[in-house]
Design an enzyme around this catalytic site. Structure first.
Site, PDB file in Angstrom:
ATOM      1  N   ASP A  29       0.857  -1.206   0.000  1.00 45.26           N
ATOM      2  CA  ASP A  29       0.000   0.000   0.000  1.00 45.26           C
ATOM      3  C   ASP A  29       0.880   1.238   0.000  1.00 45.26           C
ATOM      4  O   ASP A  29       1.538   1.521   0.998  1.00 45.26           O
ATOM      5  CB  ASP A  29      -0.891  -0.041   1.253  1.00 45.26           C
ATOM      6  CG  ASP A  29      -1.590   1.289   1.504  1.00 45.26           C
ATOM      7  OD1 ASP A  29      -1.831   2.025   0.532  1.00 45.26           O
ATOM      8  OD2 ASP A  29      -1.891   1.566   2.683  1.00 45.26           O
ATOM      9  N   ASP A  33      -3.790   4.153   2.734  1.00 43.23           N
ATOM     10  CA  ASP A  33      -5.167   3.974   3.226  1.00 43.23           C
ATOM     11  C   ASP A  33      -5.384   2.587   3.857  1.00 43.23           C
ATOM     12  O   ASP A  33      -6.500   2.227   4.208  1.00 43.23           O
ATOM     13  CB  ASP A  33      -6.182   4.216   2.098  1.00 43.23           C
ATOM     14  CG  ASP A  33      -5.996   3.236   0.937  1.00 43.23           C
ATOM     15  OD1 ASP A  33      -5.087   2.385   1.011  1.00 43.23           O
ATOM     16  OD2 ASP A  33      -6.770   3.318  -0.033  1.00 43.23           O
ATOM     17  N   ASP A  37      -2.264  -1.212  -3.390  1.00 44.82           N
ATOM     18  CA  ASP A  37      -2.635  -0.495  -4.616  1.00 44.82           C
ATOM     19  C   ASP A  37      -1.607  -0.739  -5.723  1.00 44.82           C
ATOM     20  O   ASP A  37      -0.579  -1.402  -5.507  1.00 44.82           O
ATOM     21  CB  ASP A  37      -2.805   1.004  -4.330  1.00 44.82           C
ATOM     22  CG  ASP A  37      -1.674   1.556  -3.484  1.00 44.82           C
ATOM     23  OD1 ASP A  37      -0.516   1.199  -3.773  1.00 44.82           O
ATOM     24  OD2 ASP A  37      -1.938   2.308  -2.526  1.00 44.82           O
ATOM     25  N   ASP A 215     -12.245 -15.649 -14.235  1.00 43.78           N
ATOM     26  CA  ASP A 215     -12.952 -16.022 -13.017  1.00 43.78           C
ATOM     27  C   ASP A 215     -14.114 -16.968 -13.360  1.00 43.78           C
ATOM     28  O   ASP A 215     -14.817 -16.756 -14.351  1.00 43.78           O
ATOM     29  CB  ASP A 215     -13.497 -14.741 -12.370  1.00 43.78           C
ATOM     30  CG  ASP A 215     -14.072 -14.977 -11.000  1.00 43.78           C
ATOM     31  OD1 ASP A 215     -13.333 -15.442 -10.123  1.00 43.78           O
ATOM     32  OD2 ASP A 215     -15.275 -14.671 -10.790  1.00 43.78           O
ATOM     33  N   GLU A 272     -10.149 -20.250 -14.244  1.00 49.33           N
ATOM     34  CA  GLU A 272     -10.435 -20.877 -12.947  1.00 49.33           C
ATOM     35  C   GLU A 272     -11.457 -21.976 -13.208  1.00 49.33           C
ATOM     36  O   GLU A 272     -12.643 -21.693 -13.398  1.00 49.33           O
ATOM     37  CB  GLU A 272     -11.006 -19.848 -11.976  1.00 49.33           C
ATOM     38  CG  GLU A 272     -11.270 -20.440 -10.608  1.00 49.33           C
ATOM     39  CD  GLU A 272     -12.290 -19.655  -9.788  1.00 49.33           C
ATOM     40  OE1 GLU A 272     -12.266 -19.773  -8.567  1.00 49.33           O
ATOM     41  OE2 GLU A 272     -13.136 -18.945 -10.371  1.00 49.33           O
TER      42      GLU A 272
HETATM   43  C1  NOJ Z   1     -13.690 -16.977  -7.780  1.00 45.87           C
HETATM   44  C2  NOJ Z   1     -12.798 -15.989  -7.137  1.00 45.87           C
HETATM   45  O1  NOJ Z   1     -11.499 -16.513  -7.067  1.00 45.87           O
HETATM   46  C3  NOJ Z   1     -13.404 -15.681  -5.798  1.00 45.87           C
HETATM   47  O2  NOJ Z   1     -12.541 -14.940  -4.983  1.00 45.87           O
HETATM   48  C4  NOJ Z   1     -14.716 -14.979  -6.026  1.00 45.87           C
HETATM   49  O3  NOJ Z   1     -15.350 -14.761  -4.788  1.00 45.87           O
HETATM   50  C5  NOJ Z   1     -15.648 -15.797  -6.915  1.00 45.87           C
HETATM   51  N1  NOJ Z   1     -14.959 -16.361  -8.038  1.00 45.87           N
HETATM   52  C6  NOJ Z   1     -16.777 -14.953  -7.445  1.00 45.87           C
HETATM   53  O4  NOJ Z   1     -16.307 -14.053  -8.410  1.00 45.87           O
END
Ligand code: NOJ
Length: 541
Positions: A29, A33, A37, A215, A272
């Site tokens: 950071d 704050d 960042d 994601d 993922e």
């Molecule tokens: C997977 C992400 O790694 C996680 O952190 C997130 O809460 C969920 N997808 C929803 O986006």
């Protein structure tokens, strides 16, 4: 970086890379704050270069109300002011590239924030409107529509549907959110959704990024007709035949995503992909879909040779079957850190020396597994702080901010314990992470021993082990070739050999064991009487 293959001109960099996950809130950071960042990431690029990684993956930095700490995106084509701005992001890309470090970033296609302009438009426009069709709105069941459209639960707990008030104030339709209510799921049957994602991808790729982490890459497409769940789902878990995830239509979406990437040579995506079956996993990394898929087999295997060996064999077979690159990871921002997972069970009120002993074993095992994963062919993902041997933190209830804590009715503590900011220097919190003592998650009092400063000075530290391992992985020819051959090994041990000649031996027992023949390159703990120490691993050639 020392080899030609490591220079930024190599378009295949992602096939044999070490990627470091920066969880931006917790990395460094500079604004003061208490939340990390982008300026903080720029400030620490020298550290990442020293560590020797090829690329970083930044967890979400786009505009977000932070209901799920960035995984609820309200504007996918801007940087959240908490992290900086587009100019700072451009600077980060340029400075990282100057150091031969590639930059990849999270992309969140399954859902948006409920503060996204599209969601506001959907609420305003009413049932049946094109604006509503970008999300998954349905009338409720029951006489007055008071029962959710189906029995789906949210991954974070509670129902996956929330009911809205229509513009006239009456109770209206329900919308689907597989995660928090602040994360409405997009309707991937609507072509506007794909077109918008393509625009977002080009926006960042044109700025020079090197790829995305996608994601919930097994999400997006829902089972046709939204059939009920056959059995109640467990929080933060799902099976491969769960109608909420892993539906066939998702593969068309990945083909469209890949088509965009192919116009930007040298870029790569990692998805993922939380599926259980290696065969299901392999579908996502076919040649026209994702470049890479996160493989959580090692992260879920435990410190058990049979499970580790099965995880390696199954992962290699799944990736190999479709000509894909295998990937390995021990942890990320959603799972308990490996030091704590591998630590023997110990109660919070156990005497301090017992707790310290358990922690020491957890660290030793995590170091050993770092050598196992870095010995394997393919691409390795390291979660920030793993290279410091950080344990999970037992945070007090009042510090918990993961939506899982609230959504589960305070039955699941959620993921905050693995997201505590990184300790950089000094003996007191916040250990150089920030100038502000009020960090977004509190840092433990005893983390002076884990700081980067302390570990850089110590050749036997976990950080030094990671640095040496990553360097050897680059410079030694023995790390070449696909696949592994298994050696006979004593009970509780495993040993494999890469085609190039590297041997990796792991001892999960409590006694020293003889080493395979060869010259030692690296050990995760000093040898004991010339033998491989308990809870340790060695590399030999
Ligand atoms: C997977 C992400 O790694 C996680 O952190 C997130 O809460 C969920 N997808 C929803 O986006």
């Amino acid at each position: 970086m020392t080899q030609d293959t490591d220079s930024l001109v190599n378009p295949d960099w992602w096939r044999n890379a070490v990627v470091y996950q920066v969880y931006p809130r917790s990395f460094s950071d500079l604004s003061g704050d208490g939340v990390g960042d982008l300026a903080g990431v720029i400030d620490k690029l020298g550290y990442l270069e020293l560590l020797g990684v090829d690329a970083i993956w930044l967890s979400p930095i786009m505009r977000s109300p932070m209901a799920d700490h960035g995984y609820d995106v309200s504007d996918p084509r801007d940087i959240d002011p908490l992290f900086g701005d587009l100019a700072t992001f451009d600077q980060l890309i340029a400075e990282a590239h100057d150091r031969d470090i590639r930059v990849t970033m999270d992309l969140v296609p399954n859902h948006t924030s409920n503060q996204h302009a599209w969601f506001a438009a959907a609420l305003a426009a009413g049932p049946g409107s094109p604006q509503r069709d970008r999300y998954i709105f349905r009338p409720g069941r029951g006489e007055h529509g008071e029962v959710p459209p189906n029995n789906w639960t949210s991954v974070f707990g509670g129902p996956a549907w929330s009911r809205i008030r229509e513009a006239d104030g009456s109770l209206g339709e329900w919308y689907l959110h597989l995660f928090a209510p602040a994360q409405p799921d997009l309707n991937w049957e609507n072509p506007e959704v794909m077109a918008d994602l393509e625009e977002t991808m080009r926006f960042w790729l044109d700025r020079g990024i090197d790829g995305f982490r996608i994601d919930v890459a097994h999400g997006m497409a829902k089972a046709p007709g939204l059939p009920d769940l056959a059995a109640p789902a467990v929080i933060l878990k799902h099976t491969d035949d769960d109608p909420r995830f892993n539906n066939d239509a998702v593969h068309d979406i990945h083909r469209r995503i890949r088509a965009v990437m192919d116009r930007y040579p040298g870029t790569a995506n990692v998805g993922e992909v939380w599926v259980e079956s290696p065969d299901e996993f392999a579908k996502y990394v076919r040649p026209d879909e994702l470049h890479l898929g996160f493989n959580f087999a090692l992260a879920t295997a435990g410190f058990d040779v049979a499970a580790i060996r099965a995880a390696i064999d199954e992962s290699l077979a799944a990736a190999g079957g479709v000509g894909a690159v295998p990937t390995w990871t021990l942890s990320n921002h959603d799972v308990v850190r490996e030091v704590t997972r591998y630590r023997p069970e110990v109660t919070a009120d156990a005497p301090l020396d017992e707790q310290e002993n358990a922690l020491g074993i957890g660290i030793a095992r995590a170091r050993a597994m770092a050598l196992v994963e870095l010995a394997l062919p393919g691409t390795v993902f390291i979660y920030n702080g793993a290279e410091l041997g950080l344990p999970n933190v037992d945070l007090p209830d009042e510090a918990l901010v993961d939506p899982v804590w609230e959504r589960s009715g305070h039955t699941e503590r959620g993921r905050d314990g693995c997201r505590v900011p990184l300790p950089w220097e000094g003996d007191e919190a916040p250990y150089g992470f920030s100038a502000n003592p009020h960090t977004w998650l509190p840092m433990p009092d005893d983390w002076g021993r884990f700081t980067v400063e302390r570990q850089l000075e110590d050749v036997f530290s976990t950080l030094s082990l990671y640095r040496q391992a990553i360097e050897l992985r680059y410079v030694r020819p023995e790390f070449s070739g696909p696949g592994v051959d298994w050696y006979q090994a004593p009970d509780g041990c495993l040993a494999f050999r890469r085609p190039g000649g590297l041997i990796c031996a792991l001892n999960t027992t409590n006694s020293p064991v003889p080493l395979p023949h060869g010259q030692i390159l690296l050990v995760s703990l000093p040898l004991v009487d010339g033998m491989l120490a308990p809870n340790s691993a060695a590399w030999l050639v």
